[in-house]
Write an enzyme that holds these catalytic residues in place. Structure first.
Site, PDB file in Angstrom:
ATOM      1  CG  ASN A   1      -1.778   1.533   1.439  1.00 16.96           C
ATOM      2  OD1 ASN A   1      -1.962   1.991   0.608  1.00 16.96           O
ATOM      3  ND2 ASN A   1      -2.259   1.217   2.644  1.00 16.96           N
ATOM      4  CD1 TRP A   2       3.289   1.069  -3.057  1.00 23.97           C
ATOM      5  CD2 TRP A   2       3.380   2.306  -4.881  1.00 23.97           C
ATOM      6  NE1 TRP A   2       4.046   0.362  -3.999  1.00 23.97           N
ATOM      7  CE2 TRP A   2       4.255   0.810  -5.023  1.00 23.97           C
ATOM      8  CE3 TRP A   2       3.548   3.230  -5.876  1.00 23.97           C
ATOM      9  CZ2 TRP A   2       4.845   0.687  -6.337  1.00 23.97           C
ATOM     10  CZ3 TRP A   2       4.070   3.011  -7.008  1.00 23.97           C
ATOM     11  CH2 TRP A   2       4.696   1.571  -7.359  1.00 23.97           C
ATOM     12  CE  LYS A   3       0.067   3.311   4.721  1.00 19.25           C
ATOM     13  NZ  LYS A   3      -0.362   3.185   6.342  1.00 19.25           N
TER      14      LYS A   3
ATOM     15  CG  HIS B   1      -5.801   1.862   5.248  1.00 17.13           C
ATOM     16  ND1 HIS B   1      -5.444   2.933   6.193  1.00 17.13           N
ATOM     17  CD2 HIS B   1      -4.634   0.915   5.100  1.00 17.13           C
ATOM     18  CE1 HIS B   1      -4.275   2.537   6.516  1.00 17.13           C
ATOM     19  NE2 HIS B   1      -3.798   1.572   5.871  1.00 17.13           N
TER      20      HIS B   1
ATOM     21  CD  GLU C   1      -2.695   5.576   6.719  1.00 14.86           C
ATOM     22  OE1 GLU C   1      -2.861   5.732   5.625  1.00 14.86           O
ATOM     23  OE2 GLU C   1      -2.297   5.032   7.442  1.00 14.86           O
TER      24      GLU C   1
ATOM     25  CD  GLU D   1      -3.606  -2.609   7.127  1.00 15.07           C
ATOM     26  OE1 GLU D   1      -2.357  -2.745   6.677  1.00 15.07           O
ATOM     27  OE2 GLU D   1      -4.132  -1.440   6.985  1.00 15.07           O
TER      28      GLU D   1
ATOM     29  N   GLY E   1       2.591   2.182  10.898  1.00 20.32           N
ATOM     30  CA  GLY E   1       3.672   3.263  10.891  1.00 20.32           C
ATOM     31  C   GLY E   1       4.357   3.478  12.130  1.00 20.32           C
TER      32      GLY E   1
ATOM     33  CB  SER F   1       5.082  -1.897  12.273  1.00 20.41           C
ATOM     34  OG  SER F   1       4.473  -0.788  12.548  1.00 20.41           O
TER      35      SER F   1
ATOM     36  N   GLY G   1       2.975  -1.054   4.329  1.00 20.29           N
ATOM     37  CA  GLY G   1       2.762   0.337   3.945  1.00 20.29           C
ATOM     38  C   GLY G   1       4.231   0.755   3.692  1.00 20.29           C
ATOM     39  N   GLY G   2       4.963   1.166   4.732  1.00 23.92           N
ATOM     40  CA  GLY G   2       6.189   1.701   4.623  1.00 23.92           C
ATOM     41  C   GLY G   2       7.389   0.992   3.910  1.00 23.92           C
TER      42      GLY G   2
HETATM   43  P1  PGA Z   1       2.982   0.348   7.699  1.00 31.30           P
HETATM   44  O1  PGA Z   1       1.387   0.552   7.209  1.00 31.30           O
HETATM   45  O2  PGA Z   1       3.479  -1.262   7.046  1.00 31.30           O
HETATM   46  O3  PGA Z   1       3.667   1.382   7.223  1.00 31.30           O
HETATM   47  O4  PGA Z   1       2.734  -0.009   9.069  1.00 31.30           O
HETATM   48  C1  PGA Z   1       0.529  -0.577   6.821  1.00 31.30           C
HETATM   49  C2  PGA Z   1      -0.818  -0.126   6.144  1.00 31.30           C
HETATM   50  O5  PGA Z   1      -1.076   0.901   6.576  1.00 31.30           O
HETATM   51  O6  PGA Z   1      -1.331  -0.706   5.316  1.00 31.30           O
END
Ligand code: PGA
Length: 251
Positions: free
Chosen positions: A9-11, A97, A99, A167, A173, A213, A234-235
């Protein structure tokens, strides 16, 4: 046996040149594997979907969007519909998600409506659920996750088209993760909840990803848990070496 899925997930990251480089590296990595035992999804921002679909080409990497509208066409300024996403050659979409739930006040009923729209178009949906730190602290993790699943997942969906991502909001993050025992407990619980909705046989075929994470150094432990069928990353999905190192722990 459920096939594993590694999803990035590149956000809201990557301008054009970065997206071109990153998707090129990831698709080269995946295309070089002999009979990979896992599927690989990447979810760039809307602006890069078209370009990334062309770059991944026939490598086998699937491109997904990070959200979609509940509507398909019409007077909905700023919205992007499931048909538009599919039209670009994308095969999936992440929905709900945290977010989006937190920053855009999306509730599970919105997630449900979006999932119905996306499934009707033929996209695979990755539906995200997870508790906040406060909910966890007061012992409500299972209740929150169960409520989110029951309200978000369309019951008439073809189950092969649905993926659940657990999640925990506090793990996204932050570099913090639940213990492997806690992750397995929630995933097994999610499978039970799905069993109540779809029947055990069907529930046992639904992929449940862990997200929050996930890094190369914790991936092999998390991905070896019996009810963890992959990861939503994500990251670490923004660096091709880290993303592929996570995938490589699957062998
Ligand atoms: P993260 O994000 O790996 O940076 O914790 C995961 C996500 O939000 O899908």
């Amino acid at each position: 046996m459920r096939r594993k899925l590694i999803a990035g997930n590149w956000k809201m990251n990557c301008l054009k040149q970065e997206a071109i480089a990153l998707s090129g590296q990831i698709s080269n990595f995946y295309a070089r594997l002999q009979n990979p035992s896992f599927d690989m999804f990447i979810a760039p921002p809307f602006t890069m979907l078209d370009t990334v679909v062309k770059i991944v080409g026939a490598s086998g990497v699937v491109v997904a969007a990070q959200d979609c509208s509940v509507y398909d066409f019409g007077a909905h300024t700023g919205d992007i519909s499931p048909s538009m996403i599919k039209d670009l050659g994308c095969k999936g979409v992440i929905i709900g998600h945290s977010e989006r739930r937190i920053n855009h006040n999306e509730i599970s009923e919105d997630v449900h409506t979006k999932a119905v729209a996306a499934l009707q178009t033929g996209l695979k949906v990755i539906i995200c659920v997870g508790e906040t730190l406060r909910e966890r602290t007061i012992g409500k993790t299972l209740e929150v996750v169960s409520d989110q699943i029951k309200a978000s997942v369309p019951l008439d969906a073809e189950t092969g088209q649905i993926v659940i991502a657990y999640e925990p909001v506090w793990a996204i993050g932050t570099g913090r993760t639940p213990t492997p025992e806690e992750v397995q407990k929630v995933h097994a619980f999610i499978r039970d909840v799905l069993g109540g909705l779809f029947g055990q046989a069907t529930a046992s075929a639904i992929q449940i990803l862990y997200g929050g994470s996930v890094k190369p150094d914790n991936a092999s432990l998390l991905l070896s848990l019996p009810d963890v069928d992959g990861a939503l990353i994500g990251g670490a999905s923004l660096k091709a070496e880290e993303f592929s190192a996570i995938a490589q722990t699957l062998k």
